[in-house]
Design an enzyme around this catalytic site. Structure first.
Site, short mmCIF file in Angstrom:
data_model
loop_
_atom_site.label_atom_id
_atom_site.label_comp_id
_atom_site.label_asym_id
_atom_site.label_seq_id
_atom_site.Cartn_x
_atom_site.Cartn_y
_atom_site.Cartn_z
N HIS A 164 0.85 -1.18 0.00
CA HIS A 164 0.00 0.00 0.00
C HIS A 164 0.89 1.23 0.00
CE1 HIS A 164 -3.98 -1.74 0.18
NE2 HIS A 164 -3.58 -2.58 1.12
N ASP A 172 -0.33 6.95 -3.45
CA ASP A 172 -1.54 6.67 -4.21
C ASP A 172 -1.87 7.77 -5.22
OD1 ASP A 172 -2.00 4.24 -3.04
OD2 ASP A 172 -3.63 4.91 -1.75
#
Length: 382
Positions: free
Chosen positions: A132, A162
């Protein structure tokens, strides 16, 4: 769906995923592209980190497809024949196993730009590993410098990996590939990895370090909270202001507005005395509330701003005057950016229901009503 933005006329097929790829497609849709979100049959559009308000899929159309059914795969490939871009966020090799990889799409449409959004990229020892944002920015060297001296690194939400290093990097790659296609007539694969993008964002830190202007200790440099003139300060109400007066002329305005004399304080750039200077500034900031200080410094060159929550930012007078935030379906959210002088996009429409446009989109690519009914009956689409 018609749009007036600069990407009007560009069609994007998005294989639904989470966070960075949807953000990239939101940006493309905001700028006028016709984004078609391919979601799983039976999906409610959610997941472990579902966003019920659907901010990231605003202004798009939705088709629900079973990619485990050859007829569903064929429907997606028929859509690709009409598209300029396909975006997927699978681990490497998954799209190929499903039958919607770059080769299959290029066979149907040699001009399609195939955008791949991953954490570690399409190759390398970690390419198939789970991760992540926090993992990607850690590996890229973007996490280690963020935090206070002697304390552990602090993850900056999931903004660096992200969205900045992932979604925006993918948008840039797609736009560059579309530009190149104008001369070659050919599409290509865009490999956007969040590790690569997060590393790219540290370019300025690398430049400072190479010049001897960045020390490796966390929280000890000018831009990481080590300097008194580039930090946050608590106010009387427990909220904060951000101070960023790097240049001496702006620092002078700060001191004047705080009622302090430079002669009574350590030198501005003496980082060894930063704690003493911070204490002096902090004592003054503790005497008034955040909003009082915001009013006091408003319009000055002291480089002092209130630290607003995301839920306050849309009420700020400057943001409100520029329309930096909009409300869609009752949800305040950032407006499309940047601004354009001739082709400014309209306010996006609310996010679609999963499969809301399935029948319309299938009809657009040549399926007859009878064929659409047959696809529904076999569970290939919803």
């Amino acid at each position: 769906m018609t749009a007036a933005g600069p990407l009007s006329g560009i069609r994007v097929i998005e294989i639904a995923s989470l966070a960075p790829a949807p953000f990239a497609c939101m940006v493309l849709a905001d700028l006028g592209a016709d984004v078609i979100r391919v979601e799983r049959c039976g999906s409610d559009g959610g997941g472990a980190l579902a966003v019920p308000s659907g901010v990231l899929d605003r202004g798009q159309r939705s088709v629900a497809v079973n990619l485990k059914d050859p007829a569903g795969v064929e429907a997606v490939l028929r859509l690709v024949e009409t598209a300029d871009v396909l975006v997927e966020g699978f681990r490497p090799g998954v799209a190929e196993r499903l039958g919607v990889g770059p080769a299959e799409c290029a066979e149907r449409n040699p001009g399609v730009v195939y955008g791949r959004m991953t954490g570690f990229g399409q190759d390398g020892p970690l390419a198939h590993s789970a991760g992540h944002d926090i993992n990607y920015i850690a590996l890229a060297g973007a996490l280690e410098p963020i935090g206070r001296p002697g304390e552990r690194p602090i993850p900056p939400l999931n903004l660096l990996g992200d969205f900045a290093g992932g979604g925006f990097l993918l948008v840039i790659g797609i736009l560059a590939a579309l530009q190149e296609r104008q001369s070659s007539g050919k599409g290509q694969v865009v490999d956007a990895a969040m590790v690569d993008g997060a590393a790219l964002l540290t370019s300025f830190v690398h430049a400072l370090h190479a010049s001897g202007l960045w020390m490796e200790g966390r929280g000890t440099n000018v831009l990481d909270g080590g300097a008194a003139f580039y930090d946050t300060y608590e106010c009387a109400d427990g909220r904060y202001v951000a101070v960023g007066c790097v240049e001496p002329q702006f620092y002078a305005v700060l001191l004047e507005r705080l009622g302090l004399s430079e002669n009574d304080l350590p030198q501005q750039y003496d980082l060894d005395a930063a704690a003493e200077l911070k204490a002096a500034l902090g004592a003054v900031f503790q005497t008034r509330s955040r909003d009082d200080w915001a009013d006091h410094f408003n319009g000055s060159d002291a480089c002092v701003s209130p630290v607003l929550s995301p839920w306050e930012a849309h009420r700020n007078a400057h943001n409100a005057s520029r329309g930096t935030f909009v409300e869609i379906d009752g949800v305040p959210q950032p407006a499309p950016a940047p601004r354009f002088s001739r082709t400014q996009p309209p306010t996006p429409q609310m996010a679609p229901r999963v499969g809301e446009h399935t029948d319309v989109l299938l009809a657009e690519v040549g399926y007859s009503p009878e064929q659409i009914t047959a696809l529904h009956d076999r569970g290939a689409v919803d």
